[in-house]
Design an enzyme around this catalytic site. Structure first.
Site, short mmCIF file in Angstrom:
data_model
loop_
_atom_site.label_atom_id
_atom_site.label_comp_id
_atom_site.label_asym_id
_atom_site.label_seq_id
_atom_site.Cartn_x
_atom_site.Cartn_y
_atom_site.Cartn_z
CD GLU A 168 -2.51 -3.02 11.20
OE1 GLU A 168 -2.47 -2.73 10.03
OE2 GLU A 168 -3.27 -2.09 11.71
CD GLU A 181 -3.01 -1.17 2.17
OE1 GLU A 181 -2.80 -0.30 3.10
OE2 GLU A 181 -3.92 -1.96 2.23
#
Length: 751
Positions: free
Chosen positions: A645, A500
């Site tokens: 995360e 990304e």
């Protein structure tokens, strides 16, 4: 007793219990989480109720989304249904765990990484010291999902009370949970017990109705803008001796929360137990959720806590038949089981909902469904829980029409699944983010999961009625999405790859091109498997899709024009796994050596799991294990082994990381790959481990174990016909009820 915040097990002989002796006073406490796949709760240090710090406790039920309101839907959070507080009049047990007066609200400290609207503190959660609490212990039993909390509490008035809580969601009754508290006062006087549905925990809902009756409270809430409702009913039972006049008359709470208090007389040393039976039902499953929840809660109360606890234990026992046993590293074993547990808390075979990156633990990433599900979470379910894996795929099947509409809106045929999906399957990516328009590989990721399900189960009826419609629609999309050049080669232009950081848009993302090509081939093979004619364009386009290769460096460039920039997460390396792109070991090795050092150190946790699996495939067990360590140690938060995360925070509990970590054992060290006519194994074992055993794997009606040891790997077939196993290019058959031993590969480091 274990060291504070150690995350170690309970009794020395119990490798299934995660525990802490510290009542949230020291650095690093992250609250426990449990669920039954339908609804769930994060349980704070007090063992019940709502807490803002150090991580906000949320209470989620599958499918409770807000409306889109011109933008995107979000997961809505329920009132805290686990509240069952006790007080002696001078203070309450729960209040002993709140921060001191004037303490700041929970917020990220400097340097924490905010990803997806959630956060996980790393070094300094802002929680106050539990006041008047000693002999504290909180445990999560992975076998049953039960969370117990016990402590000796000295109230502000100096009265001493022993308190023990237990919370579990019943996996055998997907709409029921149980909260019990046993209090043993060492004083005489009046104890007050408060049962509440605490609306401080609620987010993005409005209360339609709330009420209080003797022994029962309820609330009906509605998610903002969607019309989806959820009913919560709590039935409270106390000691039979307290059922006389004056003891069961509810006193409603004054703040609007559905609650009542029950005063009881105490005697020194006499234990008193109170149990609340909670039901949560949404309008997805009942026309009248409140009536349904009331019936469920009342029936649960009639059955009683012991019966529910036993049924819940048996339901979890069935799931744990598919265990992953790690020999030689007790800490790694606990983390593997914890990862499997957290996946199971957010999925259920009767729930046609797909887990978000944070599952039912929080509203991280707005509770949306990404490629995380099919690429990272779902593969950890398929080998041992195909019944659950299918229910997750049902979510995409039900939203196929929305995906068709998205493709048509973009001027294409077939179906394009959204980058972020919520209630309806329409694109739920925030408008400011380009990923919803350009990260189109998600459709191929969905197709891969559907194809793997067919390979693993051989369910022809499912393939005909559900699998092929999705696979064919995705293939139609890619066939119409490509651009053909003058030489007849097919390109996929203007996309964002899995990396990304490469916002682009870019042409010929090698991951996207390979994934699209394979999706076209999956559809053709699926049609053939059910005796239907495949669209000839699928194979034609697949054979002409460009797969870029840099001849100078011997690598696949991430996209056309890629110049070696830093990448966020695994991308090109995934051509080898999970896509099994037909390429040489030299090409796989070149990609791995080139991209691993170019991957951002603070990227998301699942990346290193791919590096581990690919190293294992290449035969380097030492490097594979190094990446196993890298994939878990910086991300796990104490004391309950939950993934964040990123190293510096991010979404929590991060099921994407847990799922990637599990794949290292299910597919990495085993080399397990699915085929329609056999399974493939290529076992390898790092010297740091004594063995890895995958129990109750399932393939096309067979149930088998794979036991990997240094001196050989044993494949045992428990049920079903002979099991065809390919290893090192040789096909063998495990006889019904028998076993075969195959070689465990010798590690060959290539660095």
């Amino acid at each position: 007793m274990t060291a504070p915040n150690s995350g170690g097990p309970g009794p020395a002989d119990d490798a299934w219990v995660l525990a802490t002796d510290d009542p949230a006073a020291l650095v690093g406490y992250h609250p426990a989480f449990t669920g039954n796949g339908r609804f769930a709760a994060r349980v704070p240090a007090a063992g019940n109720g709502f807490a803002d710090t150090p991580v906000r406790t949320q209470f989620h039920v599958a499918g409770l989304y807000t409306g889109r309101d011109g933008s995107w839907s979000r997961k809505a959070s329920l009132p805290a249904w686990s509240t069952l507080d006790v007080s002696d009049g001078s203070g309450s047990f729960n209040a002993a765990f709140t921060g001191p007066p004037g303490a700041p609200e929970s917020a990220p400290d400097e340097g924490e990484l905010l990803i997806g609207g959630d956060w996980a503190p790393v070094t300094s959660p802002r929680a106050g010291t539990a006041r008047g609490v000693e002999r504290y212990r909180q445990c999560l039993d992975l076998h049953t999902g039960a969370i117990t909390t016990e402590a000796r509490w000295t109230s502000p008035a100096g009265r001493v009370t022993d308190v023990r809580y237990e919370v579990f969601t019943d996996r055998s009754r997907p709409y029921v949970a149980v909260v019990s508290v046993t209090v043993t006062p060492h004083w005489e006087g009046e104890l007050v017990v408060t049962d509440a549905l605490d609306e401080r925990a609620a987010l993005r809902i409005r209360t339609v109705e709330r009420g209080v009756d003797p022994g029962q409270i309820w609330a009906l809430v509605e998610a903002e803008g969607s019309g989806v409702t959820a009913a919560l009913v709590s039935v409270l039972h106390g000691p039979d001796s307290l059922r006389g006049p004056g003891h069961d008359t509810p006193v409603p709470a004054p703040d609007g929360t559905a609650a009542h208090t029950i005063p009881v007389r105490t005697s020194p040393g006499r234990p008193l137990t109170f149990t609340k039976y909670v039901s949560v039902v949404t309008s997805h499953t009942a026309d009248d959720p409140l009536s349904a929840a009331r019936a469920q809660a009342e029936e649960a109360a009639r059955e009683g806590r012991e019966r529910l606890a036993e049924d819940n234990r048996r339901a979890w026992q069935r799931e744990w038949e598919g265990d992953i046993v790690v020999r030689g590293d007790a800490l790694l074993q606990r983390r593997v089981r914890a990862s499997k547990f957290y996946l199971l808390t957010s999925v259920h075979e009767d729930s046609p909902w797909s887990p978000s990156p944070s599952g039912l633990s929080s509203d991280g990433y707005n509770g949306h469904v990404f490629w995380d599900t099919e690429t990272w979470i779902w593969p950890g379910l398929l080998p041992q829980h195909p019944h659950i894996a299918r229910s997750v795929l049902d979510y995409r099947v039900a939203r196929l029409d929305a995906a068709r509409d998205a493709a048509a809106t973009g001027g294409h045929r077939g179906a394009r699944f959204p980058w972020e999906s919520g209630l309806t399957g329409e694109e739920d990516t925030p408008e400011w983010a380009p990923f919803g328009r350009l990260e189109q590989h998600v459709s191929a990721d969905v197709a891969l999961a559907f194809w793997q399900y067919w390979l693993a189960t051989g369910d022809e009826h499912w393939l005909r009625t559900e699998g092929l419609p999705v696979l064919g629609a995705v293939a139609d999309f890619w066939a119409s999405r490509v651009t053909t050049d003058a030489e007849g080669r097919c390109h996929i232009n203007a996309v964002i790859p899995p990396d990304e950081y490469a916002v682009g848009p870019h042409d010929d993302s090698v991951y996207t091109n390979v994934a699209a090509r394979e999706s076209l081939r999956f559809a053709a093979r699926a049609a053939e498997a059910v005796g239907q004619s495949a669209d000839p364009q699928w194979a034609e386009v697949a054979n002409r899709i460009v797969v870029p290769l840099d001849e100078v460096h011997g690598i696949h460039p991430e996209f056309a024009g890629y110049k070696g920039q830093l990448i966020k997460q695994a991308d090109v390396v995934m051509l080898a796994y999970p896509w099994e792109n037909p390429q040489s070991a030299e090409a796989t090795r070149a990609d791995l050596e080139y991209y691993a050092p170019r991957t951002h150190e603070d990227g998301p946790s699942m990346t290193d799991s791919v590096h581990s699996i690919v190293h294992a495939e290449l035969g380097d067990a030492k490097a594979a294990f190094e990446y196993t360590r890298r994939s878990v140690e910086p991300f796990v938060r104490p004391p309950f082994e939950q993934f964040a995360e990123a190293r510096s925070g991010g979404a929590f509990t991060f099921l994407t990381g847990h799922g990637g970590f599990l794949q290292e054992f299910l597919y990495g060290y085993s080399g397990l790959r699915w085929r329609a006519d056999r399974i493939v194994l290529a076992p390898i074992l790092p010297t740091e481990l004594d063995g890895v055993a995958l129990q109750r794997l399932r393939w096309r009606g067979r149930v088998f174990d794979v036991d990997i040891r240094h001196d050989g790997t044993t494949v045992r077939l428990h049920t079903g016909g002979a099991l065809p196993v390919e290893t090192a290019g040789t096909l063998r058959h495990v006889p019904a009820g028998g076993e075969v031993t195959i070689a465990t590969r010798t590690s060959t480091p290539y660095r």
